[in-house]
Design a protein around this motif. Structure first.
Motif, mmCIF file in Angstrom:
data_model
loop_
_atom_site.group_PDB
_atom_site.id
_atom_site.type_symbol
_atom_site.label_atom_id
_atom_site.label_comp_id
_atom_site.label_asym_id
_atom_site.label_seq_id
_atom_site.Cartn_x
_atom_site.Cartn_y
_atom_site.Cartn_z
ATOM 1 N N VAL A 107 0.847 -1.194 0.000
ATOM 2 C CA VAL A 107 0.000 0.000 0.000
ATOM 3 C C VAL A 107 0.883 1.244 0.000
ATOM 4 O O VAL A 107 1.848 1.341 0.761
ATOM 5 C CB VAL A 107 -0.928 0.008 1.235
ATOM 6 N N ASP A 108 0.560 2.202 -0.871
ATOM 7 C CA ASP A 108 1.332 3.440 -0.972
ATOM 8 C C ASP A 108 0.768 4.563 -0.108
ATOM 9 O O ASP A 108 1.451 5.556 0.143
ATOM 10 C CB ASP A 108 1.385 3.909 -2.423
ATOM 11 N N CYS A 109 -0.497 4.423 0.321
ATOM 12 C CA CYS A 109 -1.131 5.491 1.089
ATOM 13 C C CYS A 109 -2.317 4.910 1.850
ATOM 14 O O CYS A 109 -3.074 4.114 1.309
ATOM 15 C CB CYS A 109 -1.593 6.608 0.151
ATOM 16 N N LEU A 110 -2.468 5.311 3.105
ATOM 17 C CA LEU A 110 -3.598 4.869 3.923
ATOM 18 C C LEU A 110 -4.391 6.092 4.368
ATOM 19 O O LEU A 110 -3.829 7.032 4.927
ATOM 20 C CB LEU A 110 -3.089 4.110 5.152
ATOM 21 N N ILE A 111 -5.709 6.077 4.102
ATOM 22 C CA ILE A 111 -6.599 7.168 4.508
ATOM 23 C C ILE A 111 -7.677 6.578 5.414
ATOM 24 O O ILE A 111 -8.400 5.666 5.013
ATOM 25 C CB ILE A 111 -7.247 7.845 3.284
ATOM 26 N N LEU A 112 -7.757 7.094 6.636
ATOM 27 C CA LEU A 112 -8.708 6.583 7.620
ATOM 28 C C LEU A 112 -9.652 7.700 8.052
ATOM 29 O O LEU A 112 -9.212 8.775 8.455
ATOM 30 C CB LEU A 112 -7.971 6.040 8.846
ATOM 31 N N SER A 113 -10.940 7.422 7.992
ATOM 32 C CA SER A 113 -11.954 8.385 8.394
ATOM 33 C C SER A 113 -12.745 7.852 9.589
ATOM 34 O O SER A 113 -13.084 6.664 9.642
ATOM 35 C CB SER A 113 -12.915 8.648 7.224
ATOM 36 N N ALA A 114 -13.038 8.744 10.546
ATOM 37 C CA ALA A 114 -13.963 8.426 11.641
ATOM 38 C C ALA A 114 -13.538 7.213 12.453
ATOM 39 O O ALA A 114 -14.356 6.391 12.841
ATOM 40 C CB ALA A 114 -15.372 8.220 11.078
ATOM 41 N N THR A 115 -12.252 7.095 12.712
ATOM 42 C CA THR A 115 -11.752 5.999 13.521
ATOM 43 C C THR A 115 -11.427 6.518 14.925
ATOM 44 O O THR A 115 -11.749 7.653 15.272
ATOM 45 C CB THR A 115 -10.527 5.349 12.849
ATOM 46 N N ASN A 116 -10.791 5.698 15.735
ATOM 47 C CA ASN A 116 -10.479 6.096 17.103
ATOM 48 C C ASN A 116 -9.184 5.434 17.555
ATOM 49 O O ASN A 116 -8.653 4.554 16.878
ATOM 50 C CB ASN A 116 -11.620 5.705 18.051
ATOM 51 N N ARG A 117 -8.692 5.847 18.702
ATOM 52 C CA ARG A 117 -7.479 5.266 19.263
ATOM 53 C C ARG A 117 -7.712 3.814 19.688
ATOM 54 O O ARG A 117 -8.847 3.370 19.846
ATOM 55 C CB ARG A 117 -7.012 6.080 20.472
ATOM 56 N N ILE A 118 -6.626 3.099 19.918
ATOM 57 C CA ILE A 118 -6.693 1.733 20.412
ATOM 58 C C ILE A 118 -6.590 1.799 21.932
ATOM 59 O O ILE A 118 -5.491 1.754 22.501
ATOM 60 C CB ILE A 118 -5.558 0.867 19.817
ATOM 61 N N HIS A 119 -7.736 1.951 22.585
ATOM 62 C CA HIS A 119 -7.805 2.111 24.044
ATOM 63 C C HIS A 119 -7.932 0.709 24.647
ATOM 64 O O HIS A 119 -9.028 0.211 24.892
ATOM 65 C CB HIS A 119 -9.019 2.971 24.399
ATOM 66 N N ARG A 120 -6.790 0.072 24.878
ATOM 67 C CA ARG A 120 -6.788 -1.352 25.241
ATOM 68 C C ARG A 120 -7.534 -1.672 26.545
ATOM 69 O O ARG A 120 -8.301 -2.644 26.575
ATOM 70 C CB ARG A 120 -5.353 -1.881 25.276
ATOM 71 N N PRO A 121 -7.357 -0.927 27.647
ATOM 72 C CA PRO A 121 -8.131 -1.255 28.856
ATOM 73 C C PRO A 121 -9.641 -1.244 28.612
ATOM 74 O O PRO A 121 -10.359 -2.130 29.078
ATOM 75 C CB PRO A 121 -7.698 -0.170 29.850
ATOM 76 N N GLN A 122 -10.112 -0.238 27.884
ATOM 77 C CA GLN A 122 -11.538 -0.155 27.579
ATOM 78 C C GLN A 122 -11.972 -1.299 26.670
ATOM 79 O O GLN A 122 -13.048 -1.888 26.856
ATOM 80 C CB GLN A 122 -11.849 1.189 26.926
#
Length: 201
Positions: free
Chosen positions: A25-40
């Motif tokens: 992959v040459d480019c990644l575009i992410l919309s409306a995502t969130n952090r990886i909040h592992r405890p939650q």
């Protein structure tokens, strides 16, 4: 130029997809995502696993619905619909509500797989020269009203993926390509594909 684009749950899938295919992959575009909040995520996963054991993969849990989409929508009270959190554009929201293929409660099995997928995301394994562009509405509850997705961008940079950018659209909610300023959002996405932003330029 291979480009991976994902929004919300597909964005999570693209995060996970990068674990195995980032070299293609040459480019990644992410919309409306969130952090990886592992405890939650671990806490949610434990609850969902319990419901799954009791009722099976195909069960549609009112408890999970209240914890997820119901929680998101409560931020926009008084509510006109159950999906006000998606967009400020009432016509787009009404189309979504009227579509029988949209807005249904997800199964416990889907939520279980979704949580496991989130826990499997590890940007430290991504290619360090990969351009990663995140964008969201500042009022998107999935991205913790801009705070969660900002943390996600910062955490990606900390792994050494330095070509990481973030754009927050003021007042936007979850579905930025179906927002009242969708024209501006589309122009922004297209600008990411301009020759000056391409790794092969």
């Amino acid at each position: 130029m291979p480009i991976a684009y994902g929004s919300t749950r597909p964005a999570t899938s693209k995060n996970l997809f990068l674990l195995w295919t980032h070299e293609y992959v040459d480019c990644l575009i992410l919309s409306a995502t969130n952090r990886i909040h592992r405890p939650q995520l671990w806490a949610s996963g434990t609850l969902i696993s319990g419901i799954l054991r009791l009722y099976g993969n195909h069960h549609r849990s009112p408890t999970i619905a209240k914890m997820t989409f119901g929680k998101f929508n409560r931020l926009f009270q008084p509510n006109r619909t159950t999906c006000d959190w998606l967009s400020r554009d009432s016509a787009q929201v009404d189309q979504y509500v009227a579509d029988p293929l949209c807005g249904f409660e997800c199964t416990t099995g889907l939520w279980h797989d979704f949580i496991q997928g989130m826990l499997g995301i590890d940007p430290s394994k991504w290619r360090k020269d990969l351009p990663v562009h995140l964008f969201s509405g500042s009022d998107d509850p999935v991205g913790e009203l801009g705070k969660g997705i900002t943390r996600h961008a910062q955490n990606i940079r900390k792994t050494g993926v330095l070509k990481t950018s973030l754009r927050l659209f003021e007042g936007g909610r979850h579905e930025m390509l179906n927002e009242t300023n969708s024209g501006d959002v589309r122009e922004y996405v297209l600008s990411l594909l301009a020759p000056g932003n391409r790794p092969d330029a």
